[in-house]
Design a protein around this motif. Structure first.
Motif, short mmCIF file in Angstrom:
data_model
loop_
_atom_site.label_atom_id
_atom_site.label_comp_id
_atom_site.label_asym_id
_atom_site.label_seq_id
_atom_site.Cartn_x
_atom_site.Cartn_y
_atom_site.Cartn_z
N GLY A 37 4.29 -2.37 13.03
CA GLY A 37 3.86 -2.61 11.66
C GLY A 37 4.81 -3.52 10.93
N LEU A 38 6.12 -3.28 11.13
CA LEU A 38 7.13 -4.14 10.49
C LEU A 38 6.99 -5.57 10.96
CD1 LEU A 38 9.72 -4.40 8.77
CD2 LEU A 38 11.03 -3.85 10.84
N TRP A 39 6.81 -5.75 12.26
CA TRP A 39 6.65 -7.10 12.82
C TRP A 39 5.41 -7.77 12.24
CZ3 TRP A 39 2.77 -9.25 15.87
CH2 TRP A 39 3.07 -10.47 16.46
N SER A 40 4.30 -7.05 12.17
CA SER A 40 3.05 -7.61 11.66
C SER A 40 3.18 -8.09 10.22
CB SER A 40 1.92 -6.57 11.75
OG SER A 40 1.68 -6.20 13.08
N VAL A 41 3.81 -7.25 9.39
CA VAL A 41 3.95 -7.60 7.98
C VAL A 41 4.90 -8.79 7.82
CG1 VAL A 41 4.74 -6.80 5.73
CG2 VAL A 41 3.41 -5.28 7.20
N LEU A 42 5.99 -8.81 8.56
CA LEU A 42 6.96 -9.90 8.44
C LEU A 42 6.37 -11.23 8.91
CD1 LEU A 42 10.30 -8.22 9.59
CD2 LEU A 42 9.60 -8.85 7.26
N VAL A 43 5.61 -11.22 9.99
CA VAL A 43 4.98 -12.45 10.47
C VAL A 43 3.97 -12.96 9.45
CG1 VAL A 43 3.42 -13.41 12.21
CG2 VAL A 43 5.37 -12.03 12.92
N THR A 44 3.14 -12.06 8.96
CA THR A 44 2.13 -12.45 7.96
C THR A 44 2.80 -12.97 6.69
OG1 THR A 44 0.65 -10.74 8.82
CG2 THR A 44 0.11 -11.68 6.67
N GLY A 45 3.82 -12.26 6.24
CA GLY A 45 4.52 -12.67 5.03
C GLY A 45 5.23 -14.00 5.19
N MET A 75 1.58 -7.94 -2.50
CA MET A 75 1.00 -6.78 -1.84
C MET A 75 1.71 -6.50 -0.52
SD MET A 75 -3.08 -7.26 -2.55
CE MET A 75 -3.45 -5.73 -1.71
N LEU A 76 2.05 -7.56 0.21
CA LEU A 76 2.76 -7.38 1.48
C LEU A 76 4.12 -6.74 1.27
CD1 LEU A 76 1.95 -10.65 3.47
CD2 LEU A 76 1.28 -8.32 4.06
N VAL A 77 4.79 -7.12 0.19
CA VAL A 77 6.09 -6.50 -0.11
C VAL A 77 5.91 -5.00 -0.33
CG1 VAL A 77 7.95 -6.38 -1.80
CG2 VAL A 77 7.10 -8.60 -1.05
N GLY A 78 4.87 -4.62 -1.05
CA GLY A 78 4.61 -3.21 -1.27
C GLY A 78 4.33 -2.47 0.02
N VAL A 79 3.56 -3.09 0.93
CA VAL A 79 3.28 -2.46 2.22
C VAL A 79 4.55 -2.37 3.06
CG1 VAL A 79 2.03 -2.72 4.40
CG2 VAL A 79 0.86 -3.16 2.24
N LEU A 80 5.35 -3.45 3.03
CA LEU A 80 6.58 -3.50 3.82
C LEU A 80 7.49 -2.31 3.52
CD1 LEU A 80 8.38 -5.10 5.80
CD2 LEU A 80 9.30 -6.33 3.81
#
Length: 235
Positions: free
Chosen positions: A141-149, A128-133
């Protein structure tokens, strides 16, 4: 590459024994602390916002709308832009998905973990994170998704199985419990541009009615998801 894909598939489809009742209750307690502690909530709320916006995006695509991008902001707000008919069932479903999404995702995660697929929950979240990314349109937003992923990759690939299960349970509890707090915040501080107000303009139900729908949906998901996690483990 084929060997790597097989290993990933084996990890996703494998089952894990349920943690002890103590671990299940401990993960629930940890998730509750994350949601209820005033100084912690502003940080972990970013994860709920991520799922909120991802839910808008997912339903937009499923209802035939064209996704134009997702933005996540440092104040824990977010914005998902989709293109399509300005009214109608697709727009209503898209607007309603945000506040209901974290609870629905938590309920699905609870169903998987209760059947021994705790690690699969982590991989589903990664996908799901890949899809959001792909749809992120701003740097925060990019930073948030990359850290979470990155955190999820570390757990799914290198952590012992027992820690993977504990992490999956904690995330599941957090989604179930954390989904309810933004609805309470919406009830207390509803702005003119909120999802509830958008839905009020699209339907005959007033904004307060939509807030109550969000509340019923998130609380219902928390109760049902919690019963799945606790069933047959805590007497």
């Amino acid at each position: 590459m084929a060997a790597f894909a097989r290993e990933v598939w084996d990890r996703i489809t494998s089952t894990q024994p349920a943690p002890s009742p103590t671990v299940i209750l401990a993960t629930a307690g940890l998730a509750a602390l994350l949601v209820l502690t005033p100084r912690v909530w502003p940080f972990v709320r970013h994860a709920i916002t991520l799922v909120h916006e991802g839910s808008h995006a997912t339903v937009a695509v499923l209802t035939g709308r064209r996704l134009a991008g997702i933005r996540l902001h440092s104040d824990t707000s977010g914005l998902t832009v989709s293109v399509g008919r300005p009214r109608g069932p697709g727009m209503v479903a898209t607007a309603a998905a945000g506040y209901l999404g974290p609870g629905v995702l938590g309920l699905g995660a609870a169903w998987l973990t209760s059947r021994g697929h705790a690690v699969a929950v982590l991989w589903v979240l990664l996908l799901m994170l890949v899809g959001v990314l792909i749809q992120i349109r701003n740097w925060f937003g990019l930073w948030s998704v990359l850290v979470t992923g990155s955190a999820l990759v570390a757990v799914t690939w290198w952590a012992p199985e027992v820690w993977q299960s504990a992490t999956a349970y904690t995330i599941t509890w957090f989604l179930l419990l954390g989904a309810t707090r933004p609805v309470l915040e919406l009830l207390a501080h509803r702005g003119p541009g909120s999802d509830a107000d958008v839905l009020a303009r699209l339907t005959h139900l007033p904004a307060l009615g939509w807030v109550l729908v969000f509340g019923a949906g998130t609380v219902g998901a928390a109760v049902l998801g919690g019963s799945l996690l606790l069933a047959d483990h805590v007497r």
